[in-house]
Design a protein around this motif. Structure first.
Motif, short mmCIF file in Angstrom:
data_model
loop_
_atom_site.label_atom_id
_atom_site.label_comp_id
_atom_site.label_asym_id
_atom_site.label_seq_id
_atom_site.Cartn_x
_atom_site.Cartn_y
_atom_site.Cartn_z
N ALA A 9 -7.09 5.69 7.39
CA ALA A 9 -8.27 4.86 7.13
C ALA A 9 -7.97 3.55 6.42
O ALA A 9 -8.63 2.55 6.66
CB ALA A 9 -9.29 5.67 6.31
N LEU A 10 -6.95 3.54 5.52
CA LEU A 10 -6.75 2.39 4.63
C LEU A 10 -8.12 1.96 4.08
O LEU A 10 -8.52 0.79 4.15
CB LEU A 10 -6.06 1.24 5.36
CG LEU A 10 -4.56 1.45 5.67
CD1 LEU A 10 -4.06 0.36 6.61
CD2 LEU A 10 -3.75 1.44 4.38
N ALA A 11 -8.81 2.94 3.51
CA ALA A 11 -10.22 2.77 3.15
C ALA A 11 -10.45 1.65 2.15
O ALA A 11 -11.41 0.88 2.27
CB ALA A 11 -10.77 4.09 2.60
N ALA A 68 -7.02 1.36 15.38
CA ALA A 68 -8.26 0.56 15.35
C ALA A 68 -8.45 -0.09 13.99
O ALA A 68 -8.83 -1.27 13.90
CB ALA A 68 -9.45 1.45 15.70
N GLY A 69 -8.17 0.67 12.92
CA GLY A 69 -8.32 0.13 11.58
C GLY A 69 -7.33 -0.98 11.29
O GLY A 69 -7.67 -1.99 10.66
N THR A 108 -1.24 -1.26 -4.34
CA THR A 108 -2.51 -0.55 -4.21
C THR A 108 -2.27 0.87 -3.70
O THR A 108 -1.33 1.12 -2.95
CB THR A 108 -3.47 -1.31 -3.26
OG1 THR A 108 -4.74 -0.67 -3.24
CG2 THR A 108 -2.92 -1.36 -1.84
N ASP A 109 -3.14 1.77 -4.12
CA ASP A 109 -3.10 3.16 -3.68
C ASP A 109 -4.00 3.29 -2.45
O ASP A 109 -5.22 3.44 -2.58
CB ASP A 109 -3.58 4.08 -4.81
CG ASP A 109 -3.65 5.54 -4.42
OD1 ASP A 109 -3.20 5.88 -3.30
OD2 ASP A 109 -4.15 6.35 -5.22
N ASP A 110 -3.40 3.19 -1.27
CA ASP A 110 -4.17 3.25 -0.03
C ASP A 110 -3.27 3.81 1.06
O ASP A 110 -2.04 3.70 0.98
CB ASP A 110 -4.67 1.86 0.35
CG ASP A 110 -6.05 1.91 1.03
OD1 ASP A 110 -6.47 3.00 1.45
OD2 ASP A 110 -6.69 0.84 1.14
N ALA A 139 0.86 -1.19 0.00
CA ALA A 139 0.00 0.00 0.00
C ALA A 139 0.89 1.24 0.00
O ALA A 139 1.61 1.49 0.97
CB ALA A 139 -0.92 0.00 1.22
N GLU A 140 0.85 2.00 -1.10
CA GLU A 140 1.69 3.19 -1.21
C GLU A 140 0.86 4.32 -1.84
O GLU A 140 0.50 4.25 -3.01
CB GLU A 140 2.93 2.91 -2.07
CG GLU A 140 3.81 4.12 -2.33
CD GLU A 140 4.12 4.90 -1.05
OE1 GLU A 140 3.75 6.08 -0.97
OE2 GLU A 140 4.73 4.30 -0.14
N PRO A 141 0.58 5.37 -1.06
CA PRO A 141 -0.28 6.45 -1.57
C PRO A 141 0.42 7.45 -2.48
O PRO A 141 -0.26 8.20 -3.19
CB PRO A 141 -0.75 7.13 -0.28
CG PRO A 141 0.36 6.90 0.69
CD PRO A 141 0.90 5.54 0.36
N THR A 142 1.74 7.51 -2.47
CA THR A 142 2.46 8.47 -3.31
C THR A 142 2.67 7.86 -4.69
O THR A 142 3.42 6.89 -4.84
CB THR A 142 3.81 8.85 -2.69
OG1 THR A 142 3.58 9.40 -1.38
CG2 THR A 142 4.53 9.87 -3.55
N ALA A 143 2.01 8.44 -5.69
CA ALA A 143 2.01 7.85 -7.03
C ALA A 143 3.42 7.69 -7.59
O ALA A 143 3.74 6.68 -8.23
CB ALA A 143 1.16 8.70 -7.97
N GLU A 144 4.28 8.70 -7.35
CA GLU A 144 5.63 8.65 -7.90
C GLU A 144 6.43 7.48 -7.31
O GLU A 144 7.16 6.77 -8.03
CB GLU A 144 6.36 9.97 -7.62
CG GLU A 144 5.77 11.17 -8.33
CD GLU A 144 4.64 11.84 -7.55
OE1 GLU A 144 4.28 12.98 -7.91
OE2 GLU A 144 4.13 11.23 -6.59
#
Length: 207
Positions: free
Chosen positions: A105-107, A138-139, A99-101, A77-82
């Protein structure tokens, strides 16, 4: 600038601030040390059989690739596109599900109802502020399989320019984990594997 103004500015930044612009140099830095070097304090705590692994804030995919090589099914899970794009290129062909998360939240993963036998949080937790950390914990607990483990590292020391990091202690993290049914089974301190002056690390295993 007053301390109060500095604090407000820090809280206003996103947890991934500064990573996209510096992605190329950061990937070079991350890949300059091995998984075993970075995680030497907790290698003995890795699962001995293949499990589903979640690498939160996977960066260049260094850790995800090493864990996949051990036979685990790894979600990076890595939110930074670059960073995500560079990581996919560097570790192309490796059995990694990118995945982009992102925390807190790790929604996406939460909606899917995914469960993991191991969750890795390497140099991630200190990017969350005091309001975000309880909901994030908690998540994460909801994503952790029964009997699963969480390996978490905390960075201490000077904050790089343009980044958002907070001073988070091991004691606070262990106490928060305890509120959500986890206990610390390992706690270690070490120097910075990159040799940066004033930077130290805490390694925790929670289960």
């Amino acid at each position: 600038m007053t301390d109060d103004m500095s604090s407000r500015r820090l809280h206003a930044m996103t947890s991934t601030a500064g990573y996209g612009e510096a992605a190329a140099s950061l990937v070079k830095q991350y890949e300059s040390v091995t998984f075993n070097e970075v995680h030497r304090e907790v290698l003995h705590l890795l699962p001995t059989r293949p499990v589903a692994v979640l690498d939160v804030g996977a960066g260049s995919g260094r850790d995800a690739a090493a864990l996949a090589a051990l036979g685990h099914h790894v979600v990076a899970a890595e939110p930074t596109a670059e960073l995500r794009t560079l990581g996919q290129d560097i570790h192309a062909g490796k059995k990694i599900e990118w995945t982009d998360d992102a925390l807190p939240a790790l929604a996406g993963l939460s909606r899917q109802g995914r469960r993991f036998g191991l969750i890795m949080l390497t140099a991630v937790w200190m990017h969350l502020d005091e309001q975000e950390r309880p909901s994030a914990m908690a998540g994460l607990v909801r994503l952790l399989d029964d009997g699963g483990r969480m390996l978490l590292s905390l960075r201490h020391g000077p904050v790089p320019t343009g980044r958002r990091m907070f001073a988070v202690s091991a004691a606070e993290t262990i106490a928060l984990a305890g509120e959500h049914g986890l206990k610390a089974v390992h706690h270690a301190e070490r120097e910075d594997p990159h040799g940066r002056e004033g930077v130290t690390w805490t390694y925790l295993c929670l289960e």
